[in-house]
Design a protein around this motif. Structure first.
Motif, mmCIF file in Angstrom:
data_model
loop_
_atom_site.group_PDB
_atom_site.id
_atom_site.type_symbol
_atom_site.label_atom_id
_atom_site.label_comp_id
_atom_site.label_asym_id
_atom_site.label_seq_id
_atom_site.Cartn_x
_atom_site.Cartn_y
_atom_site.Cartn_z
ATOM 1 N N GLY A 69 0.773 -1.236 0.000
ATOM 2 C CA GLY A 69 0.000 0.000 0.000
ATOM 3 C C GLY A 69 0.800 1.281 0.000
ATOM 4 O O GLY A 69 0.239 2.357 0.185
ATOM 5 N N ASN A 70 2.131 1.183 -0.183
ATOM 6 C CA ASN A 70 3.021 2.366 -0.172
ATOM 7 C C ASN A 70 2.702 3.328 0.980
ATOM 8 O O ASN A 70 2.561 4.525 0.797
ATOM 9 N N LEU A 71 2.608 2.773 2.189
ATOM 10 C CA LEU A 71 2.261 3.574 3.361
ATOM 11 C C LEU A 71 3.499 3.984 4.155
ATOM 12 O O LEU A 71 4.482 3.250 4.233
ATOM 13 N N VAL A 72 3.428 5.171 4.742
ATOM 14 C CA VAL A 72 4.429 5.627 5.696
ATOM 15 C C VAL A 72 3.724 5.798 7.034
ATOM 16 O O VAL A 72 2.767 6.576 7.134
ATOM 17 N N PRO A 73 4.140 5.070 8.064
ATOM 18 C CA PRO A 73 3.511 5.227 9.376
ATOM 19 C C PRO A 73 3.987 6.511 10.035
ATOM 20 O O PRO A 73 5.002 7.084 9.628
ATOM 21 N N PRO A 74 3.287 6.991 11.052
ATOM 22 C CA PRO A 74 3.766 8.175 11.763
ATOM 23 C C PRO A 74 5.028 7.868 12.563
ATOM 24 O O PRO A 74 5.315 6.704 12.877
ATOM 25 N N TYR A 75 5.779 8.900 12.869
ATOM 26 C CA TYR A 75 7.004 8.785 13.666
ATOM 27 C C TYR A 75 6.669 8.175 15.022
ATOM 28 O O TYR A 75 5.793 8.667 15.746
ATOM 29 N N ALA A 76 7.355 7.070 15.367
ATOM 30 C CA ALA A 76 7.065 6.372 16.617
ATOM 31 C C ALA A 76 8.338 5.734 17.163
ATOM 32 O O ALA A 76 8.580 4.548 16.964
ATOM 33 N N PRO A 77 9.179 6.518 17.855
ATOM 34 C CA PRO A 77 10.426 5.978 18.409
ATOM 35 C C PRO A 77 10.159 5.170 19.684
ATOM 36 O O PRO A 77 10.534 5.562 20.788
ATOM 37 N N ASP A 78 9.524 3.993 19.508
ATOM 38 C CA ASP A 78 9.071 3.212 20.655
ATOM 39 C C ASP A 78 9.891 1.954 20.909
ATOM 40 O O ASP A 78 9.530 1.131 21.746
ATOM 41 N N GLU A 80 10.241 -0.564 18.909
ATOM 42 C CA GLU A 80 9.766 -1.703 18.135
ATOM 43 C C GLU A 80 10.507 -1.769 16.795
ATOM 44 O O GLU A 80 11.356 -0.934 16.503
ATOM 45 N N PHE A 81 10.178 -2.769 15.994
ATOM 46 C CA PHE A 81 10.813 -2.934 14.691
ATOM 47 C C PHE A 81 10.045 -2.105 13.658
ATOM 48 O O PHE A 81 8.844 -2.292 13.475
ATOM 49 N N HIS A 82 10.750 -1.211 12.971
ATOM 50 C CA HIS A 82 10.116 -0.310 12.017
ATOM 51 C C HIS A 82 10.937 -0.289 10.725
ATOM 52 O O HIS A 82 11.825 0.545 10.562
ATOM 53 N N SER A 83 10.652 -1.198 9.799
ATOM 54 C CA SER A 83 11.465 -1.282 8.586
ATOM 55 C C SER A 83 11.281 -0.060 7.693
ATOM 56 O O SER A 83 12.259 0.449 7.110
ATOM 57 N N THR A 84 10.047 0.440 7.563
ATOM 58 C CA THR A 84 9.813 1.616 6.724
ATOM 59 C C THR A 84 10.515 2.836 7.314
ATOM 60 O O THR A 84 11.168 3.596 6.594
ATOM 61 N N SER A 85 10.397 3.015 8.617
ATOM 62 C CA SER A 85 11.051 4.154 9.260
ATOM 63 C C SER A 85 12.566 4.041 9.179
ATOM 64 O O SER A 85 13.272 5.046 9.031
ATOM 65 N N ALA A 86 13.078 2.816 9.252
ATOM 66 C CA ALA A 86 14.527 2.607 9.149
ATOM 67 C C ALA A 86 15.035 2.999 7.766
ATOM 68 O O ALA A 86 16.081 3.653 7.631
ATOM 69 N N ALA A 87 14.308 2.588 6.727
ATOM 70 C CA ALA A 87 14.707 2.945 5.367
ATOM 71 C C ALA A 87 14.639 4.449 5.157
ATOM 72 O O ALA A 87 15.518 5.045 4.516
ATOM 73 N N LEU A 88 13.609 5.075 5.712
ATOM 74 C CA LEU A 88 13.476 6.526 5.601
ATOM 75 C C LEU A 88 14.618 7.232 6.312
ATOM 76 O O LEU A 88 15.225 8.170 5.775
ATOM 77 N N GLU A 89 14.932 6.780 7.497
ATOM 78 C CA GLU A 89 16.033 7.358 8.265
ATOM 79 C C GLU A 89 17.347 7.265 7.489
ATOM 80 O O GLU A 89 18.113 8.237 7.414
ATOM 81 N N PHE A 90 17.599 6.105 6.895
ATOM 82 C CA PHE A 90 18.844 5.920 6.143
ATOM 83 C C PHE A 90 18.889 6.822 4.920
ATOM 84 O O PHE A 90 19.915 7.452 4.632
ATOM 85 N N ALA A 91 17.769 6.907 4.204
ATOM 86 C CA ALA A 91 17.737 7.721 2.986
ATOM 87 C C ALA A 91 17.973 9.193 3.291
ATOM 88 O O ALA A 91 18.702 9.887 2.578
#
Length: 214
Positions: A69-78, A80-91
């Motif tokens: 669904g090409n979704l980006v979840p909201p920022y959640a430094p909790d 947990e495992f966040h693959s989409t947020s990890a890729a965004l952070e790296f980019a």
């Protein structure tokens, strides 16, 4: 028995005798110097909507993240495992991309699942259902409209979800700060599989428009 399906090995053979042969210098340069793409694409896993093919991109040109669904979840430094947020952070933080494009597409199965509240989970984990619940409020609003056909509701939610993901991108401090400084630009796009048409989101109105290709 081969270690890979025959059609993959055949495709690899064609790649080595074709594209790699003509772009081997570029691949060696990328291996030596690393990647430096200017654009990140957040796209769906759907096999019919590959960003590299749609944008005719060469090796090293796009940093692509694909999920259902090409979704980006909201920022959640909790923690947990966040693959989409990890890729965004790296980019953003490491590759320092200048553009992030959220690209949806027509006939998206994930969006269809979000609209179909009566469908049974595919597994006890219901991972797709949980993931698509990110856009549950929008899905409920669209589903309740009796003035649209099923295909119109599908297209509407596909485009709404793009705007939703762009809004969630701005909840990440690294994104909002850089966008505010003019060093990062956010874009939305929607690809029609059946016609090949690309619709681009107007940043001011949120409407999707056909670009002038010249």
């Amino acid at each position: 028995m081969p270690h890979l399906p025959d059609h993959l090995l055949a495709g690899y053979r064609n790649f080595m005798n074709g594209r790699y042969l003509t772009e081997s210098g570029r691949y060696r340069e990328l291996a030596r110097e690393g990647q430096a793409p200017e654009t990140m694409i957040v796209a769906c896993c759907d096999s019919r909507a590959a960003p590299e093919a749609i944008f005719d991109a060469g090796p090293g040109e796009l940093f692509v993240l694909r999920n259902v669904g090409n979704l980006v979840p909201p920022y959640a430094p909790d923690g947990e495992f966040h693959s989409t947020s990890a890729a965004l952070e790296f980019a953003v933080q490491s590759l320092k991309v200048k553009n992030i494009v959220v690209m949806g597409h027509g006939r998206c199965g994930g969006i269809r699942a979000a609209l179909d509240t009566n469908s049974a989970p595919l597994s006890p984990g219901d991972f797709i259902g949980k993931w698509m619940s990110l856009i549950a409020p929008a899905a409920e609003t669209v589903s309740s409209s009796t003035f649209m056909t099923a295909s119109e509701r599908q297209t509407a939610l596909e485009r709404i979800s793009i705007r939703y993901s762009i809004a969630n991108l701005r909840t990440f401090p690294c994104v909002s700060i850089l966008e505010g400084k003019g060093r990062l630009s956010l874009h939305g796009a929607w690809f029609d599989i059946s016609t090949g048409e690309l619709w681009v989101m107007n940043k001011e109105t949120g409407d999707f428009e056909r670009p002038e290709l010249g």
